[in-house]
Design a protein around this motif. Structure first.
Motif, PDB file in Angstrom:
ATOM      1  N   GLY A  89       0.797  -1.489  -0.002  1.00  0.00           N
ATOM      2  CA  GLY A  89       0.113  -0.022   0.128  1.00  0.00           C
ATOM      3  C   GLY A  89       0.905   1.163   0.051  1.00  0.00           C
ATOM      4  N   VAL A  90       1.996   1.286   0.360  1.00  0.00           N
ATOM      5  CA  VAL A  90       2.963   2.430   0.243  1.00  0.00           C
ATOM      6  C   VAL A  90       3.224   2.644  -0.912  1.00  0.00           C
ATOM      7  N   ARG A  91       3.087   3.957  -1.432  1.00  0.00           N
ATOM      8  CA  ARG A  91       3.536   4.097  -2.746  1.00  0.00           C
ATOM      9  C   ARG A  91       4.869   5.076  -2.550  1.00  0.00           C
ATOM     10  N   ARG A  92       4.974   6.151  -1.790  1.00  0.00           N
ATOM     11  CA  ARG A  92       6.174   6.999  -1.721  1.00  0.00           C
ATOM     12  C   ARG A  92       6.693   7.004  -0.365  1.00  0.00           C
ATOM     13  N   VAL A  93       7.891   6.894  -0.390  1.00  0.00           N
ATOM     14  CA  VAL A  93       8.786   6.998   0.945  1.00  0.00           C
ATOM     15  C   VAL A  93       9.547   8.252   1.005  1.00  0.00           C
ATOM     16  N   ALA A  94       9.111   9.171   1.503  1.00  0.00           N
ATOM     17  CA  ALA A  94       9.797  10.541   1.729  1.00  0.00           C
ATOM     18  C   ALA A  94      10.648  10.736   2.922  1.00  0.00           C
ATOM     19  N   MET A  95      11.474  11.629   2.867  1.00  0.00           N
ATOM     20  CA  MET A  95      12.101  11.968   4.053  1.00  0.00           C
ATOM     21  C   MET A  95      12.595  13.610   4.209  1.00  0.00           C
ATOM     22  N   THR A  96      12.619  13.973   5.456  1.00  0.00           N
ATOM     23  CA  THR A  96      12.756  15.477   5.481  1.00  0.00           C
ATOM     24  C   THR A  96      14.294  15.515   6.529  1.00  0.00           C
ATOM     25  N   THR A  97      15.252  16.186   5.800  1.00  0.00           N
ATOM     26  CA  THR A  97      16.681  16.034   6.444  1.00  0.00           C
ATOM     27  C   THR A  97      17.313  17.440   6.364  1.00  0.00           C
ATOM     28  N   ASN A  98      18.315  17.554   7.217  1.00  0.00           N
ATOM     29  CA  ASN A  98      19.213  18.918   7.153  1.00  0.00           C
ATOM     30  C   ASN A  98      20.285  18.468   6.136  1.00  0.00           C
ATOM     31  N   GLY A  99      20.263  17.288   5.552  1.00  0.00           N
ATOM     32  CA  GLY A  99      21.199  17.066   4.769  1.00  0.00           C
ATOM     33  C   GLY A  99      22.635  17.087   4.935  1.00  0.00           C
ATOM     34  N   ALA A 100      23.133  17.035   6.286  1.00  0.00           N
ATOM     35  CA  ALA A 100      24.417  17.020   6.546  1.00  0.00           C
ATOM     36  C   ALA A 100      24.915  15.650   5.990  1.00  0.00           C
ATOM     37  N   LEU A 101      24.322  14.571   6.233  1.00  0.00           N
ATOM     38  CA  LEU A 101      24.723  13.214   5.554  1.00  0.00           C
ATOM     39  C   LEU A 101      24.299  12.760   4.179  1.00  0.00           C
ATOM     40  N   LEU A 102      23.770  13.609   3.336  1.00  0.00           N
ATOM     41  CA  LEU A 102      23.244  13.315   2.287  1.00  0.00           C
ATOM     42  C   LEU A 102      24.267  12.963   1.191  1.00  0.00           C
ATOM     43  N   ALA A 103      25.199  13.557   1.123  1.00  0.00           N
ATOM     44  CA  ALA A 103      26.335  13.019   0.047  1.00  0.00           C
ATOM     45  C   ALA A 103      26.774  11.891   0.183  1.00  0.00           C
ATOM     46  N   ARG A 104      26.985  11.485   1.675  1.00  0.00           N
ATOM     47  CA  ARG A 104      27.526  10.216   1.839  1.00  0.00           C
ATOM     48  C   ARG A 104      26.587   9.252   1.627  1.00  0.00           C
ATOM     49  N   HIS A 105      25.335   9.372   2.134  1.00  0.00           N
ATOM     50  CA  HIS A 105      24.460   8.241   2.155  1.00  0.00           C
ATOM     51  C   HIS A 105      23.215   8.039   1.259  1.00  0.00           C
ATOM     52  N   LEU A 106      23.176   8.922   0.303  1.00  0.00           N
ATOM     53  CA  LEU A 106      22.004   8.929  -0.164  1.00  0.00           C
ATOM     54  C   LEU A 106      21.727   7.802  -1.310  1.00  0.00           C
ATOM     55  N   PRO A 107      22.861   7.118  -2.001  1.00  0.00           N
ATOM     56  CA  PRO A 107      22.691   5.744  -2.831  1.00  0.00           C
ATOM     57  C   PRO A 107      22.132   4.622  -1.896  1.00  0.00           C
ATOM     58  N   ARG A 108      22.592   4.843  -0.765  1.00  0.00           N
ATOM     59  CA  ARG A 108      22.092   3.687   0.152  1.00  0.00           C
ATOM     60  C   ARG A 108      20.864   3.818   0.426  1.00  0.00           C
ATOM     61  N   TRP A 109      20.300   4.910   0.892  1.00  0.00           N
ATOM     62  CA  TRP A 109      18.570   5.133   1.251  1.00  0.00           C
ATOM     63  C   TRP A 109      17.987   4.950   0.090  1.00  0.00           C
ATOM     64  N   GLN A 110      18.288   5.319  -1.166  1.00  0.00           N
ATOM     65  CA  GLN A 110      17.526   5.235  -2.351  1.00  0.00           C
ATOM     66  C   GLN A 110      17.478   3.540  -2.696  1.00  0.00           C
ATOM     67  N   ALA A 111      18.636   3.012  -2.696  1.00  0.00           N
ATOM     68  CA  ALA A 111      18.354   1.459  -2.957  1.00  0.00           C
ATOM     69  C   ALA A 111      17.526   0.891  -2.031  1.00  0.00           C
ATOM     70  N   ALA A 112      17.413   1.423  -0.745  1.00  0.00           N
ATOM     71  CA  ALA A 112      16.679   0.668   0.412  1.00  0.00           C
ATOM     72  C   ALA A 112      14.993   1.264  -0.090  1.00  0.00           C
ATOM     73  N   GLY A 113      14.749   2.092  -0.860  1.00  0.00           N
ATOM     74  CA  GLY A 113      13.412   2.368  -1.444  1.00  0.00           C
ATOM     75  C   GLY A 113      13.021   3.749  -1.235  1.00  0.00           C
ATOM     76  N   LEU A 114      13.903   4.915  -0.898  1.00  0.00           N
ATOM     77  CA  LEU A 114      13.467   6.082  -0.728  1.00  0.00           C
ATOM     78  C   LEU A 114      13.376   6.973  -1.997  1.00  0.00           C
ATOM     79  N   THR A 115      11.983   7.403  -1.965  1.00  0.00           N
ATOM     80  CA  THR A 115      11.701   8.144  -3.384  1.00  0.00           C
ATOM     81  C   THR A 115      11.588   9.407  -3.573  1.00  0.00           C
ATOM     82  N   ALA A 116      11.506  10.023  -2.291  1.00  0.00           N
ATOM     83  CA  ALA A 116      11.133  11.420  -2.125  1.00  0.00           C
ATOM     84  C   ALA A 116      12.263  12.153  -1.112  1.00  0.00           C
ATOM     85  N   LEU A 117      12.718  13.301  -1.290  1.00  0.00           N
ATOM     86  CA  LEU A 117      13.601  13.956  -0.198  1.00  0.00           C
ATOM     87  C   LEU A 117      13.132  15.613  -0.271  1.00  0.00           C
ATOM     88  N   ASN A 118      13.131  15.963   1.025  1.00  0.00           N
ATOM     89  CA  ASN A 118      13.201  17.365   1.216  1.00  0.00           C
ATOM     90  C   ASN A 118      14.349  17.810   2.355  1.00  0.00           C
TER      91      ASN A 118
END
Ligand code: SAM
Length: 326
Positions: A89-118
């Motif tokens: 039933g879940v179609r969108r997995v979004a996250m709101t972040t301050n982005g401090a760890l974004l450059a390092r971890h985004l590929p891992r989060w995306q591979a896990a199923g993250l589809t939207a980011l603020n």
């Protein structure tokens, strides 16, 4: 099962789930002295999150936003994303972040199923950013945003809180920024919370001011799509990106409410500025509690107020947005 709805005709496809109250930033309007651990119950476990999201999705919620505090401080974040993404039933997995760890971890989060980011970024200027957030990783943050742009997420938005005297002259710089970048920058009017009265009095500015400037520069308001959040979205044919304005004190803000919140300790909050929260935790201890959990949420929703009382200066239970999941 009929979708979650209240007696004011609103339906609730969207859950904002806080994963932690902890934050590594010290934004002047939120946690100016940094986060300090308090005793009491810990944050929801992965198992509790699995049951919670499973139940809400069974009741028709299809968009789940992970927030905080700073959600990326959870060591089990990748497992949480994967668990939420795998929920029927879940179609969108979004996250709101301050982005401090974004450059390092985004590929891992995306591979896990993250589809939207603020990503929150209150200024395009490194010195101002440090002054507002107490953090100096501005360069890494901008780099992380470039990577997120290249990563092909379904949705990428930036959040900036409009602050009188701190960043209120930056509209031209932001317009320049979105000229070639296909993302939405959301300017949020500062909200008064229990703890930020002085900061609010000093820095609050009506978002309407920027709305006038946008119109004068040829930007036009996009028609509201059904199910959209409270942002008023502006577009311009010569720009790749869009500009969203969020006016919590505006007249229609609550009429478009489509979300519920659950705090990191498992309390259901019907409104960001509501007067009470109800712990769902006792109903998250076994898989066979799902129906009881949904029933409880439906019962509580029947009491959701038509509007917050921020206009009257009533900020409700919320000392700062990190405590509830902004
Ligand atoms: N730590 C994450 C982040 O920085 O995005 C998620 C939590 S933070 C509370 C979510 C958003 O709420 C951020 O964009 C932040 O700037 C915004 N926010 C916090 N306090 C606010 C306030 N009093 N008024 C308006 N926006 C606020």
């Amino acid at each position: 099962m009929s979708p979650l709805a209240d007696r004011h005709g609103r339906t609730f496809p969207y859950l904002r789930l806080s994963l932690t109250e902890a934050c590594n930033f010290r934004c002047g309007y939120c946690l100016p002295d940094g986060w300090r651990a308090e005793g009491g119950a810990g944050f929801l476990t992965l198992e509790e999150i699995r049951r919670l999201v499973g139940a809400f999705a069974a009741a028709g919620m299809w968009k789940i936003r992970l927030t905080g505090g700073e959600p990326t401080l959870r060591r089990d974040l990748t497992d949480i994303i994967a668990t939420v993404a795998a929920t029927p039933g879940v179609r969108r997995v979004a996250m709101t972040t301050n982005g401090a760890l974004l450059a390092r971890h985004l590929p891992r989060w995306q591979a896990a199923g993250l589809t939207a980011l603020n990503v929150s970024i209150d200024s395009l200027d490194a010195g101002r950013f440090r002054r507002i957030t107490g953090h100096d990783r501005h360069g890494e943050l901008l780099e992380g945003i470039e990577r997120a742009l290249a990563a092909g997420l379904e949705s990428l938005k930036l959040n900036a809180v409009l602050l009188r005297g701190l960043n209120d002259d930056e509209l031209p710089a932001w317009l320049d920024y979105v000229r070639t970048r296909a993302l939405s920058v959301r300017f949020i009017e500062l909200m008064r919370t229990g703890d930020n009265g002085d900061c609010f009095d000093r820095h609050h500015l009506r978002i309407d001011l920027w709305e006038e400037q946008l119109r004068e520069a040829g930007w036009t308001l996009r028609p509201r799509v059904p199910g959209a959040g409270p942002a008023r979205e502006y577009a311009h044919p010569e720009y790749a990106g869009t500009i969203g304005l969020i006016a919590p004190y505006g007249r229609d803000f609550c009429a478009g409410c489509n979300r519920l919140r659950v705090t990191a300790r498992g309390e259901l909050r019907l409104c960001l500025f509501g007067e009470f929260g109800v712990s769902l935790r006792p109903l998250l201890q076994a898989d066979d509690q799902r129906e009881a959990l949904i029933g409880r949420v439906q019962e509580l929703l029947a009491g959701k107020a038509a509007s917050h009382a921020l206009h009257a200066g009533r900020t409700g239970l919320t000392p700062h947005l990190a405590s509830i999941g902004g």
